[in-house]
Design an enzyme around this catalytic site. Structure first.
Site, PDB file in Angstrom:
ATOM      1  N   HIS A  95      10.482   7.242 102.438  1.00 41.27           N
ATOM      2  CA  HIS A  95      10.743   7.371 101.256  1.00 41.27           C
ATOM      3  C   HIS A  95       9.768   6.583 100.353  1.00 41.27           C
ATOM      4  CE1 HIS A  95      13.217   4.003 102.787  1.00 41.27           C
ATOM      5  NE2 HIS A  95      13.057   3.266 101.327  1.00 41.27           N
TER       6      HIS A  95
ATOM      7  N   HIS B  88       9.437   4.969  96.437  1.00 44.20           N
ATOM      8  CA  HIS B  88      10.402   4.267  95.228  1.00 44.20           C
ATOM      9  C   HIS B  88       9.320   4.595  94.017  1.00 44.20           C
ATOM     10  CE1 HIS B  88      12.974   1.617  97.600  1.00 44.20           C
ATOM     11  NE2 HIS B  88      12.288   1.694  98.499  1.00 44.20           N
TER      12      HIS B  88
HETATM   13  P1  AMP Z   1      13.823   0.538 101.556  1.00 44.85           P
HETATM   14  O1  AMP Z   1      14.470  -0.985 101.259  1.00 44.85           O
HETATM   15  O2  AMP Z   1      12.541   0.731 100.912  1.00 44.85           O
HETATM   16  O3  AMP Z   1      14.338   1.169 102.980  1.00 44.85           O
HETATM   17  O4  AMP Z   1      15.061   1.215 100.269  1.00 44.85           O
HETATM   18  C1  AMP Z   1      16.161   1.874 100.894  1.00 44.85           C
HETATM   19  C2  AMP Z   1      16.744   2.007  99.433  1.00 44.85           C
HETATM   20  O5  AMP Z   1      17.801   3.044  99.480  1.00 44.85           O
HETATM   21  C3  AMP Z   1      17.413   0.739  98.734  1.00 44.85           C
HETATM   22  O6  AMP Z   1      16.669   0.489  97.385  1.00 44.85           O
HETATM   23  C4  AMP Z   1      18.648   1.036  98.505  1.00 44.85           C
HETATM   24  O7  AMP Z   1      19.248   0.618  97.212  1.00 44.85           O
HETATM   25  C5  AMP Z   1      18.702   2.585  98.511  1.00 44.85           C
HETATM   26  N1  AMP Z   1      19.829   3.307  98.847  1.00 44.85           N
HETATM   27  C6  AMP Z   1      20.815   3.038 100.053  1.00 44.85           C
HETATM   28  N2  AMP Z   1      21.778   3.869 100.124  1.00 44.85           N
HETATM   29  C7  AMP Z   1      21.721   4.683  99.096  1.00 44.85           C
HETATM   30  C8  AMP Z   1      22.772   5.696  98.508  1.00 44.85           C
HETATM   31  N3  AMP Z   1      23.590   6.153  99.334  1.00 44.85           N
HETATM   32  N4  AMP Z   1      22.039   6.237  97.535  1.00 44.85           N
HETATM   33  C9  AMP Z   1      21.122   5.785  96.677  1.00 44.85           C
HETATM   34  N5  AMP Z   1      20.406   5.008  97.117  1.00 44.85           N
HETATM   35  C10 AMP Z   1      20.683   4.508  98.311  1.00 44.85           C
END
Ligand code: AMP
Length: 138
Positions: free
Chosen positions: A102, A104
């Site tokens: 993903h 950001h």
């Molecule tokens: P990372 O730390 O780069 O793996 O980012 C994962 C991101 O996913 C974090 O910023 C979380 O806040 C976000 N996240 C996790 N679960 C959900 C969800 N159900 N809906 C939206 N965002 C999510």
């Protein structure tokens, strides 16, 4: 494998976990991060499950990047921001928590106080040494 049963992002794409979707096409899905660094913080993901963007084939990666180019200006304008950071936490030690590739998009305003990373310095010769170490691998 296309979909991982226990992957939160795969379940968001399937519609089994609710999300604030802002974009979808054949290969790409985007939705608001539930714990935003700034309001409007958006995640752009491939529909096919890859653990890391490093695992993504060229076509998927370029589809996600094309989508980022479409979505980022809307995130900025829609959030009343001026600019954005595009970020990837690649691997656990880098802060990757969800093991579905993903990107950001974080909308930014001047003086919003968000500190993305601190900056250090090299000892004499160290920069050259790191350059050479990286070049040796490349
Ligand atoms: P990372 O730390 O780069 O793996 O980012 C994962 C991101 O996913 C974090 O910023 C979380 O806040 C976000 N996240 C996790 N679960 C959900 C969800 N159900 N809906 C939206 N965002 C999510």
């Amino acid at each position: 494998m296309m979909v991982h049963e226990d992957c939160v992002f795969c379940n968001i794409i399937k519609g089994d976990i609710p999300a604030a979707k802002v974009y979808e096409d054949e290969k790409v899905f985007a939705f608001l991060d539930i714990a935003p660094a700034q309001k409007g913080h958006t995640l752009v993901i491939p529909k096919v499950h890859y653990e890391s963007f490093m695992d993504m084939p060229k076509e998927e990666l370029s589809a996600v990047m094309e989508a980022v180019k479409k979505i980022a200006p809307a995130v900025v304008e829609g959030s009343g921001a001026e600019a954005f950071n595009l970020g990837v936490n690649n691997g656990e030690a880098a802060g990757q928590v969800v093991m579905h590739a993903h990107f950001h998009i974080i909308p930014r305003k001047k003086d919003d106080g968000l500190q993305m990373w601190s900056q250090g310095k090299y000892e004499p010769e160290e920069m050259e040494e790191y350059k050479n170490r990286i070049l040796a691998v490349l």
